[in-house]
Enzyme design. Sequence first.
Site, PDB file in Angstrom:
ATOM      1  N   ASP A  73      -2.605   6.440  -3.520  1.00  0.00           N
ATOM      2  CA  ASP A  73      -1.401   5.860  -2.924  1.00  0.00           C
ATOM      3  C   ASP A  73      -0.921   4.708  -3.797  1.00  0.00           C
ATOM      4  OD1 ASP A  73      -3.450   4.109  -2.295  1.00  0.00           O
ATOM      5  OD2 ASP A  73      -2.597   3.535  -0.363  1.00  0.00           O
ATOM      6  N   ASP A 101      -5.932   2.549  -3.306  1.00  0.00           N
ATOM      7  CA  ASP A 101      -7.183   2.425  -2.554  1.00  0.00           C
ATOM      8  C   ASP A 101      -7.436   3.630  -1.650  1.00  0.00           C
ATOM      9  OD1 ASP A 101      -5.274   1.908  -0.604  1.00  0.00           O
ATOM     10  OD2 ASP A 101      -6.191   0.037   0.104  1.00  0.00           O
ATOM     11  N   SER A 147       0.819  -1.214   0.000  1.00  0.00           N
ATOM     12  CA  SER A 147       0.000   0.000   0.000  1.00  0.00           C
ATOM     13  C   SER A 147       0.850   1.260   0.000  1.00  0.00           C
ATOM     14  CB  SER A 147      -0.960  -0.036   1.189  1.00  0.00           C
ATOM     15  OG  SER A 147      -1.890   1.012   1.137  1.00  0.00           O
TER      16      SER A 147
END
Length: 445
Positions: free
Chosen positions: A244, A248, A105
Amino acid sequence: MTRKYFGTDGVRGRVGTAPITPEFVMRIGYAAGKVLAQAEAGGSRPAVLIGKDTRISGYMLEAALEAGFAAAGVDVMLAGPVPTPAVAYLTRALRLSAGVVISASHNPYHDNGIKFFSAQGNKLPDAVEAAIEAELEHPIDCVSSEKLGKAKRLDDARGRYIEFCKSTFPSELDLRGLKLVVDCAHGAAYHIAPDVFHELGAEVIAIGNQPNGLNINDKHGATEPAALSEAVKLHQADLGIALDGDADRLLMVDATGRIYNGDELLYIMVKDRLANGGVDGVVGTLMTNMALEVSFKKMGVGFARAKVGDRYVLEVLQQHGWLLGGEGSGHLLFLDKHTTGDGIVSALQVLSALQRSGQTLAQSTADMSLWPQTLINVKVQPDFDWQKNKAVMAEKERAEAELADAGRVLIRPSGTEPLVRVMVEARDPQLARKLAEQIANQVRG
């Protein structure tokens, strides 16, 4: 459930250090494959989709996962670099048994992780994660040769997902006349997000769209929006959109360069829904700004707080039967649009709200001022338990007494890193800073 490997968002860590090693990732692929095979109705062969972001380690981990699934007799479809929510969508659309994302992430490139989606496009239930962890305790094996899984590329993953994103934008609206700067964080949406907004009519200037395997989230994206702010002003754009690394999360920037976080964007969406149908309730987290809770109460909108993490926001939304939720970090959920947080889809919902209201971001949030928050991340030993530390607890109680009804204190461990997060929220920013520093000092010892 007590997790040994799974955190709040899958398994994550530094590449080359347990558990993010080729050997372990092959084992987790095998363990997940065994669990999926046991659950598959009628004994049919399970099939999974694997997507990844742009980290250099994704190639290695993808190969290890593929080998583990194949050894368990599970077929694999490889989507290549696509956003995390694309995997959720494609898993559901292709009627697959599960989806797997190789991503850390918003973390730097040297980290990576594995997270799973169910056949319905949701994060795996705790019971399934527990079953995978239990299977990990057994040695890896291999089905007979005729039962081995096969792998193939899903060549049209990008195009399928672009069309899905566009379908969430109202058909009677378009983005013509808007100049947008889109920051892809050198991540998974680098070849997707600019096209979505362009195909809906916007003039798009893409930044953070040159991934090299090492620059994901580096000085770009939702965790470092300064580059987007400057680019919006430089190009005299109307708005900026920051995603990012796995796309998400969403932050946005207006024409002045002012940054709007997830709490503010969620507020805009709630106002839009109220004006165009209604909202029963909204779910935030323990970190959601108090200003939202106060505003929603005035608007007659229910509000509930979940633990930090979009999986917990989703759980509370499902418990209440509500549709909207999110986090200040930019994870936003619209369950009538997607099963999981999606930065591109979220941006489209905000853009449609602005078009319907005829307002700017500033005008849409003018009646809701966020309370100042101070957040301090303190590095700790992995086994540190702040609740058992008398000095920390005493300092927390002193801070709460000083704040009374004009603020709150939140201390929580990170779900992915050896950190304790100390947050103090108060109408007085200097007081919030002072109290947060005092508590953080006690955590440091």
